[in-house]
Structure formats: C-alpha cells, structure tokens
Scaffold this motif. Structure first.
Motif, PDB file in Angstrom:
ATOM      1  N   HIS A 170      12.055  15.761 -10.841  1.00  0.00           N
ATOM      2  CA  HIS A 170      11.144  15.995 -11.966  1.00  0.00           C
ATOM      3  C   HIS A 170      11.046  17.500 -12.192  1.00  0.00           C
ATOM      4  O   HIS A 170      10.754  18.245 -11.249  1.00  0.00           O
ATOM      5  CB  HIS A 170       9.774  15.411 -11.617  1.00  0.00           C
ATOM      6  CG  HIS A 170       8.737  15.597 -12.680  1.00  0.00           C
ATOM      7  ND1 HIS A 170       8.855  15.034 -13.924  1.00  0.00           N
ATOM      8  CD2 HIS A 170       7.563  16.273 -12.681  1.00  0.00           C
ATOM      9  CE1 HIS A 170       7.800  15.364 -14.637  1.00  0.00           C
ATOM     10  NE2 HIS A 170       7.001  16.120 -13.912  1.00  0.00           N
ATOM     11  N   ASN A 171      11.329  17.921 -13.414  1.00  0.00           N
ATOM     12  CA  ASN A 171      11.314  19.356 -13.755  1.00  0.00           C
ATOM     13  C   ASN A 171      12.163  20.176 -12.781  1.00  0.00           C
ATOM     14  O   ASN A 171      11.709  21.181 -12.224  1.00  0.00           O
ATOM     15  CB  ASN A 171       9.876  19.898 -13.758  1.00  0.00           C
ATOM     16  CG  ASN A 171       9.072  19.354 -14.911  1.00  0.00           C
ATOM     17  OD1 ASN A 171       9.646  18.900 -15.917  1.00  0.00           O
ATOM     18  ND2 ASN A 171       7.753  19.360 -14.782  1.00  0.00           N
ATOM     19  N   SER A 172      13.370  19.688 -12.520  1.00  0.00           N
ATOM     20  CA  SER A 172      14.344  20.362 -11.635  1.00  0.00           C
ATOM     21  C   SER A 172      13.870  20.501 -10.187  1.00  0.00           C
ATOM     22  O   SER A 172      14.385  21.331  -9.442  1.00  0.00           O
ATOM     23  CB  SER A 172      14.688  21.771 -12.160  1.00  0.00           C
ATOM     24  OG  SER A 172      15.031  21.713 -13.500  1.00  0.00           O
ATOM     25  N   VAL A 226       0.849  -1.198   0.000  1.00  0.00           N
ATOM     26  CA  VAL A 226       0.000   0.000   0.000  1.00  0.00           C
ATOM     27  C   VAL A 226       0.884   1.247   0.000  1.00  0.00           C
ATOM     28  O   VAL A 226       1.902   1.299   0.684  1.00  0.00           O
ATOM     29  CB  VAL A 226      -0.909   0.039   1.250  1.00  0.00           C
ATOM     30  CG1 VAL A 226      -1.862   1.243   1.187  1.00  0.00           C
ATOM     31  CG2 VAL A 226      -1.715  -1.233   1.389  1.00  0.00           C
ATOM     32  N   GLU A 227       0.527   2.219  -0.800  1.00  0.00           N
ATOM     33  CA  GLU A 227       1.253   3.489  -0.799  1.00  0.00           C
ATOM     34  C   GLU A 227       0.251   4.624  -0.940  1.00  0.00           C
ATOM     35  O   GLU A 227      -0.738   4.508  -1.662  1.00  0.00           O
ATOM     36  CB  GLU A 227       2.261   3.522  -1.957  1.00  0.00           C
ATOM     37  CG  GLU A 227       3.181   4.722  -1.970  1.00  0.00           C
ATOM     38  CD  GLU A 227       3.993   4.932  -0.687  1.00  0.00           C
ATOM     39  OE1 GLU A 227       3.416   5.412   0.308  1.00  0.00           O
ATOM     40  OE2 GLU A 227       5.199   4.612  -0.697  1.00  0.00           O
ATOM     41  N   ARG A 228       0.523   5.691  -0.234  1.00  0.00           N
ATOM     42  CA  ARG A 228      -0.383   6.831  -0.310  1.00  0.00           C
ATOM     43  C   ARG A 228      -0.273   7.475  -1.701  1.00  0.00           C
ATOM     44  O   ARG A 228       0.830   7.616  -2.234  1.00  0.00           O
ATOM     45  CB  ARG A 228      -0.047   7.859   0.765  1.00  0.00           C
ATOM     46  CG  ARG A 228      -1.230   8.719   1.131  1.00  0.00           C
ATOM     47  CD  ARG A 228      -0.881   9.651   2.248  1.00  0.00           C
ATOM     48  NE  ARG A 228      -0.978   9.050   3.560  1.00  0.00           N
ATOM     49  CZ  ARG A 228      -2.077   9.017   4.306  1.00  0.00           C
ATOM     50  NH1 ARG A 228      -3.194   9.531   3.834  1.00  0.00           N
ATOM     51  NH2 ARG A 228      -2.074   8.470   5.501  1.00  0.00           N
ATOM     52  N   ASN A 229      -1.404   7.841  -2.241  1.00  0.00           N
ATOM     53  CA  ASN A 229      -1.443   8.415  -3.593  1.00  0.00           C
ATOM     54  C   ASN A 229      -1.277   9.938  -3.484  1.00  0.00           C
ATOM     55  O   ASN A 229      -2.235  10.703  -3.605  1.00  0.00           O
ATOM     56  CB  ASN A 229      -2.783   8.049  -4.254  1.00  0.00           C
ATOM     57  CG  ASN A 229      -2.768   8.237  -5.743  1.00  0.00           C
ATOM     58  OD1 ASN A 229      -1.775   8.711  -6.308  1.00  0.00           O
ATOM     59  ND2 ASN A 229      -3.855   7.880  -6.396  1.00  0.00           N
ATOM     60  N   ALA A 230      -0.055  10.334  -3.194  1.00  0.00           N
ATOM     61  CA  ALA A 230       0.213  11.770  -2.989  1.00  0.00           C
ATOM     62  C   ALA A 230       1.682  12.045  -3.262  1.00  0.00           C
ATOM     63  O   ALA A 230       2.507  11.129  -3.244  1.00  0.00           O
ATOM     64  CB  ALA A 230      -0.127  12.159  -1.559  1.00  0.00           C
ATOM     65  N   PHE A 231       2.004  13.276  -3.529  1.00  0.00           N
ATOM     66  CA  PHE A 231       3.402  13.663  -3.668  1.00  0.00           C
ATOM     67  C   PHE A 231       3.586  15.107  -3.234  1.00  0.00           C
ATOM     68  O   PHE A 231       2.623  15.845  -3.040  1.00  0.00           O
ATOM     69  CB  PHE A 231       3.900  13.429  -5.104  1.00  0.00           C
ATOM     70  CG  PHE A 231       3.204  14.237  -6.167  1.00  0.00           C
ATOM     71  CD1 PHE A 231       1.991  13.828  -6.692  1.00  0.00           C
ATOM     72  CD2 PHE A 231       3.779  15.402  -6.650  1.00  0.00           C
ATOM     73  CE1 PHE A 231       1.352  14.567  -7.680  1.00  0.00           C
ATOM     74  CE2 PHE A 231       3.147  16.152  -7.634  1.00  0.00           C
ATOM     75  CZ  PHE A 231       1.933  15.728  -8.154  1.00  0.00           C
ATOM     76  N   LEU A 232       4.848  15.470  -3.052  1.00  0.00           N
ATOM     77  CA  LEU A 232       5.157  16.815  -2.559  1.00  0.00           C
ATOM     78  C   LEU A 232       6.455  17.244  -3.210  1.00  0.00           C
ATOM     79  O   LEU A 232       7.419  16.473  -3.230  1.00  0.00           O
ATOM     80  CB  LEU A 232       5.329  16.747  -1.036  1.00  0.00           C
ATOM     81  CG  LEU A 232       5.591  18.061  -0.304  1.00  0.00           C
ATOM     82  CD1 LEU A 232       4.316  18.894  -0.263  1.00  0.00           C
ATOM     83  CD2 LEU A 232       6.053  17.794   1.127  1.00  0.00           C
ATOM     84  N   ASP A 233       6.506  18.437  -3.792  1.00  0.00           N
ATOM     85  CA  ASP A 233       7.775  18.864  -4.402  1.00  0.00           C
ATOM     86  C   ASP A 233       8.503  19.861  -3.514  1.00  0.00           C
ATOM     87  O   ASP A 233       7.890  20.704  -2.864  1.00  0.00           O
ATOM     88  CB  ASP A 233       7.554  19.408  -5.819  1.00  0.00           C
ATOM     89  CG  ASP A 233       6.461  20.454  -5.887  1.00  0.00           C
ATOM     90  OD1 ASP A 233       5.789  20.663  -4.861  1.00  0.00           O
ATOM     91  OD2 ASP A 233       6.277  21.051  -6.951  1.00  0.00           O
ATOM     92  N   ILE A 234       9.814  19.691  -3.476  1.00  0.00           N
ATOM     93  CA  ILE A 234      10.652  20.604  -2.682  1.00  0.00           C
ATOM     94  C   ILE A 234      11.826  21.050  -3.561  1.00  0.00           C
ATOM     95  O   ILE A 234      12.097  20.430  -4.592  1.00  0.00           O
ATOM     96  CB  ILE A 234      11.166  19.921  -1.386  1.00  0.00           C
ATOM     97  CG1 ILE A 234      11.856  18.588  -1.683  1.00  0.00           C
ATOM     98  CG2 ILE A 234      10.040  19.694  -0.402  1.00  0.00           C
ATOM     99  CD1 ILE A 234      12.421  17.897  -0.461  1.00  0.00           C
ATOM    100  N   GLY A 235      12.485  22.078  -3.162  1.00  0.00           N
ATOM    101  CA  GLY A 235      13.624  22.588  -3.940  1.00  0.00           C
ATOM    102  C   GLY A 235      14.722  21.534  -4.063  1.00  0.00           C
ATOM    103  O   GLY A 235      14.943  20.753  -3.136  1.00  0.00           O
ATOM    104  N   SER A 236      15.382  21.528  -5.207  1.00  0.00           N
ATOM    105  CA  SER A 236      16.383  20.480  -5.442  1.00  0.00           C
ATOM    106  C   SER A 236      17.786  20.963  -5.085  1.00  0.00           C
ATOM    107  O   SER A 236      18.252  21.973  -5.609  1.00  0.00           O
ATOM    108  CB  SER A 236      16.336  20.076  -6.918  1.00  0.00           C
ATOM    109  OG  SER A 236      17.361  19.181  -7.194  1.00  0.00           O
ATOM    110  N   ASP A 237      18.441  20.262  -4.152  1.00  0.00           N
ATOM    111  CA  ASP A 237      19.863  20.515  -3.890  1.00  0.00           C
ATOM    112  C   ASP A 237      20.488  19.216  -3.391  1.00  0.00           C
ATOM    113  O   ASP A 237      19.783  18.289  -2.967  1.00  0.00           O
ATOM    114  CB  ASP A 237      20.068  21.656  -2.881  1.00  0.00           C
ATOM    115  CG  ASP A 237      19.395  21.379  -1.560  1.00  0.00           C
ATOM    116  OD1 ASP A 237      19.881  20.504  -0.832  1.00  0.00           O
ATOM    117  OD2 ASP A 237      18.351  22.015  -1.268  1.00  0.00           O
ATOM    118  N   VAL A 238      21.813  19.144  -3.470  1.00  0.00           N
ATOM    119  CA  VAL A 238      22.523  17.900  -3.158  1.00  0.00           C
ATOM    120  C   VAL A 238      22.271  17.497  -1.707  1.00  0.00           C
ATOM    121  O   VAL A 238      22.066  16.316  -1.391  1.00  0.00           O
ATOM    122  CB  VAL A 238      24.046  18.079  -3.417  1.00  0.00           C
ATOM    123  CG1 VAL A 238      24.804  16.826  -3.035  1.00  0.00           C
ATOM    124  CG2 VAL A 238      24.278  18.431  -4.879  1.00  0.00           C
TER     125      VAL A 238
END
Lengths: 249, 351
Positions: free
Chosen positions: B80-82, B52-64
C-alpha cells in the motif's frame, strides 16, 4: 506664511505614532527604549517656532504673543479631549470586565444547577421541564447580555489606548457566547426543542467508491493465508429463548 | 490470546456442510473492537466458529526479499503506497521483535481520526475475518460502542462508516451495542435480563437489559489501551511491549514483579471506575428499571481475559454500595468471542 500649530503637531504625532506592547517590543529585540512625551515634543516645536518667529521680521512681537497664546490654548483643549477619551475607554473596559466576570459566575452557577437538576430530579418530569425551560430562558437572556457586552467591548476597542485589553475581553466573550449556544442547543434537544432541523441519515457508501477498485488491485499474499479460527458453544439455546420471548417458540 | 485450533474450517466449508448435518441459518456477527476484530458464524457441529484478528498493522520498506520472506513465514501483507503493510497479529509480533509501535485503525472504540490509512486497512482485515457473504445481503450485525460518559464521541459517523463497509462487501450491516451483544450471548438463562459489560481495548461498555430490551447503555473511554498506556508510562517502555506483558499470562490478584504490579494497579482502577459509573448512572438515570429479583452481571471482552479478573471485579464490587440486588457475577466462557457471538445471535434472529 504658514505657521505650525500645536494641534496640527499633535495630530501629526498621533497619526505617525504606533502603539506597541512591551511583549511586541521584546519580540523585536528591544529591551530598552527611549521615550519622550508628545507634550514635550510639542513644547520643543512651539519653543523653536516661537524663537524663529521672534527673530524674524515677518511678525511683530505682539502678533507672535497672540499666536503663542492661541496655540497654547488650542494645545490644552486637544490635550483635555484626549484625556477624556482615555478615561472613557478605561471605564468601558472596566465595565466589560465586570460584566464578563458576572456572566461567568452566573453561567457556572446555572450549569451546576442544571446538571444537578437533570440528573437528580428525574421523577419530577413536569417540574423538571419547567425548571429547564426557565434555565434555558435565563441562559438565553445571559446570551443577549453577553452580546451587548461584546458590542460595548468592540466600541471601546476603537480607542487605541485600550485596544489590546478589549481585544482579549472580546475574544473571551465570543468563546462564552459560543459555549452558551452549544449548551442551549443541547438542552433544547433534551427538551425536544431545537433550532436545528434534524438532518437526513448520512450515506457513507460513497466514501468507499474510490478505494474499492484499489483494494482489488493491491499486491497482497492474503489470499494464501490460512485463518486462525476458534470454535465455541452454539447459540441454539439462545435462539430458542429469544423465540420463546418473542412468542414464536 | 488466540487459541490455535487444528479443526480450522474456512467459510466455504461451513456453507457446504449445511445440508448434510445441522441447519445453519444465515447471518454473521462481527465484533469491531479497538484491539481485535472477531467474526462469528454458525458451524455444522452445533457450535460457532469465531475468526479473530488483531486490529493493527505495521508498515515496512518494500523489497522483493521481504515479500518472499513474509510469504514463506505465512505473514499476511499488502503493498500500500509503495510500502509493505503487515496486518493483524503478525504486525503485533513484528512490532514487538523490532521494538516498534503498531499502527491502530481504531482508538477509544471508534475509527481513529489520526490514522490516515485506517479505513483501507480495517476493511482488509474485516474482509479477511468475515469472508464472503453466503448470500447477497446476508445479515451481519456488528458491534458499536455506546455514547461515552467521559469523552465526546461521534457514534453516528462510526456506525455509518461500518455499515458502508459491510454493504460494500455484500452484507446488510446492522449495528448493535457491544454490551447489549454480551447480554444476547451470556444472559440467555436469565431471559436476557441483567447487566452485560464488555471490557474492550478502547472502552468499557455497559448495558442493563430487561428481557432483551436495553434500559441503559453507556461507555467509559477506558479499556485495555488505557492500562497499556499507563503501564508503558510508569515503566518507561513502549505500548506494544506493555500489551505483550499484559497478555503473556499475568494474574492480577498475585503480581510477581514490578511489571505485574503496575498492570494489577491499573486493572483495579479500571474495574472500580467502571463500577462507580454504572452505580452513578443507576442512581441518577431516568426511567431506570426496578428489579425485584437479583440480576446477574456478565463480563466479557479481551481485557477481561487476564488472570484473576473476575475475582478482582468481585472484590471491587464488594466495596461498592451497588443500588440494585446483584446475583451472580461471572466472566463469559469465551470472553474474547462473547460480543461476536451476541452479534451472531442478533443477526440470526433478525429484526
């Protein structure tokens, strides 16, 4: 010598004037506007022309009088014509509004009857079909009436005085007509009658062609992640029952 | 609402265990829910394994630094998309920590038209929970909602979309109504006759079946999300917070505070609304089956997991003058897994 005639003046005034609603004026920041009647403008021009002609020696007093009488007569004729046009446009608008209201009431009544009939009279399929057919026919007739009303509204739209109101009526008629078309299509489908040819199944695979390669190249740590899994009761019993029902077991 | 299980097993292990112990038949079940995605497969212990996995996502700023930190914390992400996109349960947890809203690929039981990244994200989560097919073209039955009584919904597009996703992943995707899946999962003892109701995140789906054949299927566009939205509105909090409050262990029979009270009120309303609609469809529907013997009602779905659900359901049912005789009213033993399990039964038995 060219003489300015009252009807020419009226035509010029009409050609160079524009109709603005109070809202339009307000939007342009005009809270107060000075208004003058076209008849007053015409009268002023006539008076001025008359005075100039009398003071000049080009025409005799009699000629001037004849000209003024002719001009006044022409002006009154044009004025009457305009008044009749306005009355006709107002009457057409009133008729369209009455038709719209009557059509709206009938549509609501019919929709109510149809919804109730469809849901409540299930066992009487044959009667239902007849009833539905009658209703569909009746709705089609209303649609035709609406189309006529639309034409009438568009006709009266050509009159400048009634333009904003008839535009609103025409839009409302368009909406009702679209709604009727959609309802008719729905009922038609329920009865197995439809003007549309059933489409082939849509193939959605191609939607993923473009992003499938992208997925593989996406930077991700998902391959290293452990999945959280739960265990539950088996399905052997369900399968056995199903096979028995299917006559395989 | 997951249960951590030490006995975790990946799909490769399931496949290799086949020859040694129980016969494991091909076929997988996938519950595509608004709130959760659940994949079911037979395991070697005569049971099933559900991921089971929650059907959701969250984007955050990309850095190492963030990437390294997420990997150390075992938080799944994709770039995804930087932007770093955190997927599933971790997205929900992070959203709650930072007071943000998760992004949801689905709404009201369907793929969300408002979420531009819905398809790539949901495809990744499906791939994660379902794993590779054990054989090219393996059957995968997936759940779809029924046509809704209270909103216009285009099921054809939604169904076609997921058939496409599954076919792309190497499966043969076949749709089954999610409440019908509940019947397959929970009403075997009644020869698959009775009423299955799936209370999901976006919708409540109902199916009346007679010997596996669905006689009536419909949905109402109210579910767990509807409760969350209303609770969030009356309490002045965000939706993710309302979801968290609902899932932390409320008993809707015995609300302890203002938050519990709000949740309880909307749960009662949802249950009553669903029952009234089933009753109404029974009274007005064409070709409805006549049941001489009482039939059972099986409730399932993540929204049915809340404490006191089935008791409140029975309370509300008692207030309804139901048009057919009803026997047992029960909640599925594994309410969250029930739809996936029903899909698995359908996939294994095939057409």
């Amino acid at each position: 010598m060219e003489i300015t005639k009252p009807d020419a003046v009226n035509e010029e005034l009409l050609a160079k004037s524009q109709t603005l609603s109070l809202d339009d004026l307000r939007r342009k920041g005009k809270d107060k506007v000075k208004v003058i009647r076209a008849s007053d403008v015409t009268a002023m021009i006539s008076e001025t022309v008359d005075r100039v002609l009398r003071e000049s020696s080009a025409l005799s007093d009699e000629d001037v009088e004849t000209l003024v009488q002719k001009g006044t007569k022409e002006f009154k004729r044009v004025f009457r014509e305009r008044q009749l046009e306005r009355q006709r446009a107002a009457q057409e608008l009133q008729d369209s509004q009455a038709e719209l209201q009557a059509a709206n009431t009938r549509i609501k009544e019919l929709e109510g009857v149809i919804d109730t009939s469809v849901d409540r009279c299930a066992p009487q399929e044959e009667q239902n079909s007849e009833l539905m057919m009658r209703m569909v026919t009746e709705m089609a007739e209303i649609r035709a009436e609406l189309a006529k009303a639309q034409e009438a509204a568009q006709g009266s739209q050509s009159s400048a005085a009634a333009a904003p109101e008839t535009d609103g009526v025409s839009k409302a008629l368009d909406q009702i007509s679209a709604s009727l078309n959609s309802r008719l299509e729905q009922f038609g489908k329920k009865l197995g009658i439809s003007s549309a040819v059933e489409a082939r199944d849509v193939k959605h695979e191609s939607l993923f062609d473009s992003d499938s390669d992208g997925d593989a190249n996406m930077e991700s740590n998902m391959g290293d992640m452990e999945l959280k899994q739960n265990t539950g009761g088996g399905i052997a019993g369900n399968l056995a029952r199903l096979k028995k029902l299917k006559g395989d077991g | 609402m997951h249960t951590d299980d030490d006995n975790t097993m990946n799909h490769d292990e399931v496949a290799t265990a086949t020859s040694d112990t129980t016969e494991i038949m091909l076929g997988k079940g996938l519950d595509i829910g608004t709130a959760n995605l659940a994949a079911a497969v037979q395991n070697s212990e005569d049971g099933i394994t559900v991921t089971v996995e929650r059907n959701a996502f969250l984007d955050i700023g990309s850095d190492v630094y963030s990437k390294n930190m997420l990997t150390k914390l075992k938080v799944p992400y994709v770039v995804h998309n930087s932007k770093i996109v955190v997927l599933g349960e971790s997205a929900f947890e992070l959203a709650n920590v930072f007071g943000k809203e998760t992004r949801r690929p689905m709404s009201d039981g369907m793929i969300s038209p408002c979420e531009v990244d819905a398809m790539p994200m949901i495809k990744l989560i499906i791939n994660k929970v379902l794993g590779e097919p054990r054989e090219q073209g393996e059957n995968c039955y997936f759940s779809v909602p029924a046509e809704s009584l209270d909103v216009d919904n285009n099921i054809v597009y939604h169904q076609g979309l997921f058939e496409g996703v599954l076919n792309k992943l190497g499966y043969t995707g076949k749709a089954i109504n999610e409440a019908h899946a509940v019947v397959f999962s929970e009403l075997a003892d009644q020869d698959f006759t009775g009423i299955g109701i799936s209370f999901g995140g976006g919708m409540a789906n109902a199916c009346v079946a007679y010997k596996t054949i669905p006689c009536l299927q419909f949905s109402v566009a109210r579910g767990g999300d509807w409760i969350d939205s209303n609770v969030a509105n009356v309490l002045g909090i965000n939706k993710s917070r309302a979801t968290y409050l609902k899932e932390r262990g409320v008993d809707i029979r015995d609300p302890k505070n203002r938050e519990d009270e709000a949740i309880s009120i909307y749960y009662r309303n949802l249950i009553s609304y669903t029952l009234e609609n089933i009753k109404n469809r029974f009274e007005t529907g064409e070709n409805m089956p006549m049941f001489n013997e009482p039939i059972d009602i099986a409730c399932a779905g993540g929204t049915a997991l809340v404490g006191g659900f089935i008791e409140v359901f029975r309370d509300e049912f008692a207030k309804t003058d139901f048009p057919i005789p009803i026997g047992r009213i029960f909640r599925a033993e594994d309410a969250l897994q029930s739809v996936a399990k029903g899909c698995l039964v359908a996939a294994v038995i095939g057409d």
